[in-house]
Design an enzyme around this catalytic site. Structure first.
Site, PDB file in Angstrom:
ATOM      1  N   TYR A 181       0.828  -1.240   0.015  1.00 56.26           N
ATOM      2  CA  TYR A 181       0.105  -0.010   0.091  1.00 56.26           C
ATOM      3  C   TYR A 181       0.871   1.315  -0.089  1.00 56.26           C
ATOM      4  CZ  TYR A 181      -3.086   3.915   1.376  1.00 56.26           C
ATOM      5  OH  TYR A 181      -3.564   5.090   1.498  1.00 56.26           O
TER       6      TYR A 181
ATOM      7  N   HIS B 147      -4.955  16.055  -4.859  1.00 56.71           N
ATOM      8  CA  HIS B 147      -5.592  16.452  -3.712  1.00 56.71           C
ATOM      9  C   HIS B 147      -5.366  18.027  -3.124  1.00 56.71           C
ATOM     10  CE1 HIS B 147      -5.542  12.012  -3.096  1.00 56.71           C
ATOM     11  NE2 HIS B 147      -5.867  12.111  -1.683  1.00 56.71           N
TER      12      HIS B 147
ATOM     13  N   PHE C  32      -3.180   9.219  11.609  1.00 56.10           N
ATOM     14  CA  PHE C  32      -3.525  10.267  10.874  1.00 56.10           C
ATOM     15  C   PHE C  32      -4.763  10.925  11.570  1.00 56.10           C
ATOM     16  CE2 PHE C  32      -4.744   6.684   8.222  1.00 56.10           C
ATOM     17  CZ  PHE C  32      -6.150   6.697   8.430  1.00 56.10           C
TER      18      PHE C  32
ATOM     19  N   GLU D 155     -13.294   6.591   4.117  1.00 56.15           N
ATOM     20  CA  GLU D 155     -13.028   7.560   5.174  1.00 56.15           C
ATOM     21  C   GLU D 155     -14.472   7.991   5.669  1.00 56.15           C
ATOM     22  OE1 GLU D 155     -10.180  10.491   3.416  1.00 56.15           O
ATOM     23  OE2 GLU D 155      -9.022   8.665   2.824  1.00 56.15           O
TER      24      GLU D 155
ATOM     25  N   ASN E 243       0.104  13.150   4.417  1.00 57.38           N
ATOM     26  CA  ASN E 243      -0.731  12.547   5.409  1.00 57.38           C
ATOM     27  C   ASN E 243      -0.339  12.802   6.870  1.00 57.38           C
ATOM     28  OD1 ASN E 243      -2.558  10.424   5.934  1.00 57.38           O
ATOM     29  ND2 ASN E 243      -1.718   9.197   4.483  1.00 57.38           N
TER      30      ASN E 243
ATOM     31  N   ARG F  23     -15.836  39.109  41.300  1.00 60.09           N
ATOM     32  CA  ARG F  23     -15.332  38.065  42.394  1.00 60.09           C
ATOM     33  C   ARG F  23     -14.955  36.883  41.668  1.00 60.09           C
ATOM     34  NH1 ARG F  23     -19.881  35.819  46.042  1.00 60.09           N
ATOM     35  NH2 ARG F  23     -20.854  37.305  44.820  1.00 60.09           N
TER      36      ARG F  23
ATOM     37  N   TYR G 116     -20.505  38.690  40.454  1.00 57.43           N
ATOM     38  CA  TYR G 116     -19.599  37.525  39.989  1.00 57.43           C
ATOM     39  C   TYR G 116     -18.527  37.834  38.824  1.00 57.43           C
ATOM     40  CZ  TYR G 116     -23.032  34.276  42.015  1.00 57.43           C
ATOM     41  OH  TYR G 116     -23.858  33.418  42.839  1.00 57.43           O
TER      42      TYR G 116
END
Length: 520
Positions: free
Chosen positions: A57, A87, A335, A421, A200, A290, A287
């Site tokens: 791969y 990409h 990743f 994905e 990646n 304080r 508040y």
């Protein structure tokens, strides 16, 4: 920091300060010799697998949903180019140069671990591109945060190949090939596995997290300063910030914020004017006065958690597949951006709350029912003058925006890559909105600082403490005009912007720290 400063990148982790030095201050980077040896060693493993008839791969196959597709040797260079070019699909406005520089540094850091199989000459070219001040144009949209920040990293890898747009060291938009050649860098022709190694990772979201952490370390101290000035100007009490009271609820951030507030209020003639019993009819402050250490302190503790996550990620080698220490090449899920995405969202939440409390203190100064003797809206001639009325509107509008930005990005997921994905982190989106949130916090604190110092000056002849006096001096320009000073109405926006710049640069925090001796 000097532009001549160098940061060594090697097998070990970078620090957040290293990221800031390179991203914001143009520090040069150098690779360690140990890193060079490890990179060469892992590349030899990839070269051996590239010649194996068994598909591997990312080396001799396609990617994502196409991972089962075997790619013949003669098409593998095209495979790598096609991966990067396809990409590099971002859209929108270019992101800031400091973000891209941080992203590039962090990718180089992972490549330098020797766990990605990159070639030494490719890594050297990437380092040279960063050191030459060549910044690829990365677009606002495109990353889902899994597999890491693919599109932003792909735009950087594309520039390394001599394609796409970049900003050169002089700040000019130009073609990547021309910029590389002008710097004496030969465009890279990618070999097996290198496309994946370059795109990646979680480097974009991590880079923005590191920059936000650096900013928030300063801004949360600035928030303590602003809160202390508001307590002083609104005739509040510092008794509630006593150390023994804070230790009853032992959160570290709360203790630090309370200590800062005690220092800001030390030596204040305004505070001393109502310290004795009977001098003040209020039993307890509101508040927003304080409880400042409890809120800003909790933000500090959240920032500390985010820093822990960032440091872990800085020590990581994120790629898929990776070359293990014993020479295996293994697929993994490292990743995925969830660890970083979560803390990006956490920080946006606490920013919104710190800013919200700051705006409430600003508003108290402007209301005669709550500001204990100050004029309406701190105006010189109420009715004719509006004073700081609309400055509070500005702060309120920003706080409303910050509340929207606090909606977490990490709870969303849109499947991609033909359902391969099928769960993504949205960490890049979380980082982008965090940058807007950090900017918004600085602006809200600037408005509070202006308002508080104006209120303090209107308490004359009562004298402010040394810290308040130092902040007022920091807000005063060379002509002796103090941003936010009392007087007739005038064009207010430039004064607000000057205060914002002083808050963002750390000048207000630094002036207060010098007067206080130190602030945490």
């Amino acid at each position: 920091m000097s532009a001549a400063c160098e940061v060594e990148v090697g097998i070990g982790a970078l620090s957040i300060d290293d990221v800031v030095a390179v991203a914001r201050h143009d520090a040069r980077i150098v690779l360690s010799e140990a890193s060079r040896a490890e990179v060469a060693k892992s590349r030899a493993i990839i070269d051996a697998l590239a010649n194996d008839p068994v598909p591997h791969y990312g080396i001799s196959t396609g990617f994502g949903a196409l991972a089962t597709q075997h790619i013949p040797l003669e098409k593998r260079q095209q495979l790598q180019r096609s991966l990067v070019a396809s990409h590099a699909a971002g859209s929108g406005e270019p992101v800031e140069c400091e973000v891209v520089r941080a992203l590039m540094l962090l990718r180089i850091s992972t490549l330098a671990t020797g766990r990605t199989g990159i070639r030494p000459e490719t890594l050297d070219a990437y380092v040279a591109m960063l050191n030459a001040g060549i910044t690829p144009v990365v677009r606002e949209y495109g990353s889902l945060g899994c597999s890491g920040d693919l599109a932003p990293l792909a735009h950087c890898a594309l520039a390394l190949m001599g394609e796409g747009e970049v900003v050169d060291a002089a700040g000019h938009l130009t073609n990547a090939e021309n910029a590389l050649r002008a710097a004496g860098i030969e465009p890279v022709q990618l070999q097996e596995k290198e496309g994946l190694a370059l795109i990646n990772g979680t480097d974009g979201m991590l880079g923005m997290l590191c920059l936000a952490i650096a900013d928030l370390r300063m801004l949360l101290t600035s928030a303590d300063v602003a809160a202390g000035l508001s307590v002083e100007g609104l005739l509040g009490s510092d008794a509630v910030f006593a150390d023994d009271l804070q230790q009853l609820r032992p959160h570290p951030g709360q203790a630090l914020s309370a200590a800062n507030l005690r220092k800001v209020l030390a030596g204040s003639g305004i505070r001393e004017s109502h310290r004795e019993p009977g001098a003040c009819t209020r039993v307890q402050d509101a508040y927003s006065l304080r409880c400042s250490p409890q809120v800003i302190g909790a933000a500090r503790d959240t920032l500390e958690h985010a820093t822990t996550v960032a440091n872990r990620e800085l020590a990581a080698a994120v790629d898929n597949p990776v070359v293990t220490l014993d020479g295996r090449v293994e697929s993994n899920g490292n990743f995925h951006g969830a660890p970083v995405a979560y803390v990006l969202d956490f920080l946006a939440i606490v920013i919104a709350d710190v800013a919200s409390m700051s705006e409430r203190r600003t508003d108290r100064f402007l209301d005669v029912a709550r500001n204990h003797g100050l004029p309406p809206f701190l105006a010189d001639d109420p009715g004719t003058d509006s004073g700081l009325m609309i400055a509070q509107y500005t702060a309120a509008g920003i706080v409303s925006e910050l509340k929207r930005l606090a909606s977490p990005a990490s709870v969303d997921s849109i499947p991609s890559s033909a359902m391969q994905e099928d769960h993504v982190s949205m960490g890049w989106a979380g980082a982008r909105k965090l940058r807007r949130a950090v900017d918004g916090l600085a602006r809200v604190l600037a408005v509070e600082t202006l308002t508080a110092t104006r209120g303090i000056q209107l308490r004359a002849p009562l004298t402010p403490g040394p810290v308040a006096a130092a902040v007022i001096a920091a807000l005063t320009d060379e002509a002796g005009q103090t941003a936010g000073m009392p007087g007739r109405d005038r064009y207010l926006s430039p004064e607000i912007e000057r205060a914002v710049a002083l808050v963002k640069s750390g000048a207000v925090r630094d002036a207060a720290a010098r007067a206080a001796g130190s602030l945490d």
